[in-house]
Design a protein around this motif. Structure first.
Motif, PDB file in Angstrom:
ATOM      1  N   ALA A  10       0.822  -1.203   0.000  1.00 27.99           N
ATOM      2  CA  ALA A  10       0.000   0.000   0.000  1.00 27.99           C
ATOM      3  C   ALA A  10       0.860   1.259   0.000  1.00 27.99           C
ATOM      4  O   ALA A  10       0.402   2.329  -0.410  1.00 27.99           O
ATOM      5  CB  ALA A  10      -0.920   0.001   1.212  1.00 27.99           C
ATOM      6  N   GLU A  11       2.108   1.138   0.441  1.00 23.54           N
ATOM      7  CA  GLU A  11       3.009   2.282   0.480  1.00 23.54           C
ATOM      8  C   GLU A  11       3.796   2.444  -0.819  1.00 23.54           C
ATOM      9  O   GLU A  11       4.574   3.368  -0.957  1.00 23.54           O
ATOM     10  CB  GLU A  11       4.000   2.126   1.635  1.00 23.54           C
ATOM     11  CG  GLU A  11       3.360   1.939   2.996  1.00 23.54           C
ATOM     12  CD  GLU A  11       2.638   3.188   3.463  1.00 23.54           C
ATOM     13  OE1 GLU A  11       3.070   4.282   3.080  1.00 23.54           O
ATOM     14  OE2 GLU A  11       1.644   3.057   4.196  1.00 23.54           O
ATOM     15  N   LYS A  12       3.559   1.549  -1.787  1.00 23.88           N
ATOM     16  CA  LYS A  12       4.368   1.559  -3.003  1.00 23.88           C
ATOM     17  C   LYS A  12       4.307   2.900  -3.725  1.00 23.88           C
ATOM     18  O   LYS A  12       5.298   3.378  -4.254  1.00 23.88           O
ATOM     19  CB  LYS A  12       3.927   0.439  -3.942  1.00 23.88           C
ATOM     20  CG  LYS A  12       4.745   0.411  -5.245  1.00 23.88           C
ATOM     21  CD  LYS A  12       4.223  -0.602  -6.237  1.00 23.88           C
ATOM     22  CE  LYS A  12       5.002  -0.522  -7.554  1.00 23.88           C
ATOM     23  NZ  LYS A  12       4.476  -1.443  -8.574  1.00 23.88           N
ATOM     24  N   ALA A  13       3.125   3.508  -3.756  1.00 21.65           N
ATOM     25  CA  ALA A  13       2.995   4.771  -4.478  1.00 21.65           C
ATOM     26  C   ALA A  13       3.959   5.815  -3.931  1.00 21.65           C
ATOM     27  O   ALA A  13       4.591   6.559  -4.681  1.00 21.65           O
ATOM     28  CB  ALA A  13       1.560   5.273  -4.392  1.00 21.65           C
ATOM     29  N   ASN A  14       4.103   5.869  -2.579  1.00 21.14           N
ATOM     30  CA  ASN A  14       5.038   6.820  -1.998  1.00 21.14           C
ATOM     31  C   ASN A  14       6.475   6.483  -2.363  1.00 21.14           C
ATOM     32  O   ASN A  14       7.255   7.355  -2.746  1.00 21.14           O
ATOM     33  CB  ASN A  14       4.885   6.843  -0.465  1.00 21.14           C
ATOM     34  CG  ASN A  14       3.559   7.432  -0.025  1.00 21.14           C
ATOM     35  OD1 ASN A  14       2.957   8.221  -0.741  1.00 21.14           O
ATOM     36  ND2 ASN A  14       3.105   7.040   1.150  1.00 21.14           N
ATOM     37  N   THR A  15       6.831   5.212  -2.262  1.00 25.22           N
ATOM     38  CA  THR A  15       8.199   4.805  -2.579  1.00 25.22           C
ATOM     39  C   THR A  15       8.506   5.049  -4.049  1.00 25.22           C
ATOM     40  O   THR A  15       9.603   5.479  -4.405  1.00 25.22           O
ATOM     41  CB  THR A  15       8.406   3.318  -2.233  1.00 25.22           C
ATOM     42  OG1 THR A  15       7.972   3.078  -0.897  1.00 25.22           O
ATOM     43  CG2 THR A  15       9.863   2.934  -2.358  1.00 25.22           C
ATOM     44  N   GLU A  16       7.530   4.792  -4.890  1.00 21.10           N
ATOM     45  CA  GLU A  16       7.699   5.053  -6.324  1.00 21.10           C
ATOM     46  C   GLU A  16       7.924   6.536  -6.579  1.00 21.10           C
ATOM     47  O   GLU A  16       8.734   6.918  -7.429  1.00 21.10           O
ATOM     48  CB  GLU A  16       6.468   4.566  -7.080  1.00 21.10           C
ATOM     49  CG  GLU A  16       6.561   4.702  -8.584  1.00 21.10           C
ATOM     50  CD  GLU A  16       5.318   4.165  -9.275  1.00 21.10           C
ATOM     51  OE1 GLU A  16       4.439   4.981  -9.613  1.00 21.10           O
ATOM     52  OE2 GLU A  16       5.224   2.935  -9.434  1.00 21.10           O
ATOM     53  N   GLU A  17       7.222   7.370  -5.836  1.00 24.91           N
ATOM     54  CA  GLU A  17       7.406   8.823  -5.958  1.00 24.91           C
ATOM     55  C   GLU A  17       8.828   9.216  -5.609  1.00 24.91           C
ATOM     56  O   GLU A  17       9.470   9.993  -6.323  1.00 24.91           O
ATOM     57  CB  GLU A  17       6.433   9.551  -5.035  1.00 24.91           C
ATOM     58  CG  GLU A  17       6.660  11.064  -4.943  1.00 24.91           C
ATOM     59  CD  GLU A  17       5.872  11.699  -3.807  1.00 24.91           C
ATOM     60  OE1 GLU A  17       6.381  12.665  -3.205  1.00 24.91           O
ATOM     61  OE2 GLU A  17       4.761  11.211  -3.519  1.00 24.91           O
ATOM     62  N   TYR A  18       9.361   8.673  -4.515  1.00 18.03           N
ATOM     63  CA  TYR A  18      10.726   9.001  -4.103  1.00 18.03           C
ATOM     64  C   TYR A  18      11.724   8.509  -5.156  1.00 18.03           C
ATOM     65  O   TYR A  18      12.681   9.219  -5.504  1.00 18.03           O
ATOM     66  CB  TYR A  18      11.053   8.358  -2.751  1.00 18.03           C
ATOM     67  CG  TYR A  18      10.011   8.581  -1.682  1.00 18.03           C
ATOM     68  CD1 TYR A  18       9.266   9.774  -1.628  1.00 18.03           C
ATOM     69  CD2 TYR A  18       9.739   7.608  -0.719  1.00 18.03           C
ATOM     70  CE1 TYR A  18       8.301   9.976  -0.655  1.00 18.03           C
ATOM     71  CE2 TYR A  18       8.770   7.810   0.264  1.00 18.03           C
ATOM     72  CZ  TYR A  18       8.049   8.982   0.277  1.00 18.03           C
ATOM     73  OH  TYR A  18       7.090   9.170   1.242  1.00 18.03           O
TER      74      TYR A  18
END
Length: 385
Positions: A10-18
């Motif tokens: 569920a946190e992938k979107a944030n990690t992808e952003e970074y």
């Protein structure tokens, strides 16, 4: 622990952003100023105590939870390469001639994703140190951070590292006890002769001829001195001499790299380079200077700690998602210098059949982002119980 991967997806979107932000803005070794600023700002917003400027452009984030005495470090590298990216990715490098063709952007993003998750959950007891290291590509960042007091200012009993690896099955974690990567020594040899007109070689002392003989002689070090069951590499990657075909130059410069897997082999190889250079210089009547770079170190995984990492990884990814023992490589990593100070474990995560790291068409597989986050979270929660 078995549901951890599902939780961090569920946190992938944030990690992808970074990941994409850093990928678009590559910075070379010891120039990672904007990258460090970006990482530091995020870490502070999550509640970490952040120190910048460790080892020039390194960042260390610290968080203590509970009354646990244990203290560990998780390390990611942040520097890019002087390589023009050859891709059509929507987040392609915006900086001509520079790119993250080794995946350090992903390594940093995965550790950032884990930092964010751990700051929210605080499901650990002890002190967590997050080390965002510069200049891995030139084998200088780890030593710079250590010399700047990394382990004095941020005491830690153990340290952990991670790198993606093309050719290994996608998302599979590979761990190996003991030596896993070679020591690298990058040297420069400058031969000085006497320049002359190309039509009058008898009035010269030709460093090009001497350098050519030296390149060939150096190839005998491995073929005639290293046992077949051992391994070493001696490569001359640059031969710089002259600018015109009708001018015999004054100097010739050889830049070389050696890789060795055993300390005793390393010492023998380096000693042979010195003795062969001296002999060739005397034979061809040139003078020489050897500029020795940062001394190399073999990357050695602490056996007991690595076995525990295997157990933790299997809980998260299943036995099919973990390989032990995994492959070893003749490539080098300055994580080795940390592992000389405290027990260390370095893991490879498979990046499947992409081009090899450092290739202009290399692409990090973004499906690995949540897996890297999950591994870091599991290590933190397990070693800081």
């Amino acid at each position: 622990m078995k549901d951890l991967l599902n939780k961090v997806v569920a946190e992938k979107a944030n990690t992808e952003e970074y990941f994409r932000y850093i990928h678009e803005r590559p910075e070379l070794a010891f120039e990672e100023n904007e990258t460090a600023k970006y990482i530091a700002e995020k870490l502070r917003s999550w509640g970490y105590e952040v120190t910048e400027g460790i080892g020039k452009t390194g960042v260390v984030a610290r968080m203590k939870v509970g009354d646990g005495k244990a203290s560990i470090g998780l390390r990611a590298d942040t520097d890019a390469l002087p390589v023009e990216e050859a891709s059509n990715l929507p987040y392609k490098s915006k900086v001509p001639g520079k790119s993250h063709m080794c995946g350090h952007d992903a390594h940093a993003a995965m550790l950032m994703g884990a930092a964010e998750y751990l700051a929210k959950t605080k499901n650990f007891n002890g002190t967590l140190n997050l080390v965002f290291q510069p200049a891995e590509e030139i084998m200088g960042g780890a030593v710079a951070m250590i010399d700047d007091g990394l382990f004095d200012k941020f005491p830690m009993e153990r340290i952990f590292g991670m790198h993606n690896m093309p050719s290994l099955p996608l998302g599979v974690m590979h761990l190996t006890e003991g030596p896993i990567m070679a020591a690298v020594d990058n040297w420069e040899i400058v031969l000085t002769g006497k320049g002359s007109h190309g039509s009058m070689p008898e009035k010269s002392i030709d460093p090009v001829v001497a350098g050519s003989a030296l390149v060939m002689a150096l190839q005998t070090i491995v073929s005639r001195n290293v046992a077949p069951m051992d391994a070493a590499v001696v490569s001359v990657g640059a031969f710089l001499a002259g600018d015109a075909g009708n001018v015999i130059p004054q100097t010739a410069t050889l830049r070389m790299s050696t890789r060795t897997r055993k300390p005793e082999t390393r010492l023998m190889v380096l000693d042979k380079i010195r003795s062969i250079t001296k002999a060739i210089a005397e034979a061809y009547n040139v003078t020489y200077e050897i500029n020795e770079g940062q001394p190399g170190a073999v990357l050695v995984n602490d056996p007991e700690q690595t076995r525990e990492c295997v157990r933790v990884a299997q809980e998260v990814f299943g036995e099919e998602g973990v390989v032990c023992p995994g492959p070893t490589f003749m490539g080098s990593e300055d994580f080795a210098f940390y592992a000389q100070k405290v027990p260390g474990t370095y893991v490879f995560v498979g990046n499947a059949n992409t081009q090899m790291v450092h290739h202009p068409e290399y692409v990090f597989d973004e499906s690995n982002l949540p897996r890297g986050v999950a591994y870091w979270v599991a290590i933190a929660e397990s070693f800081l119980k």
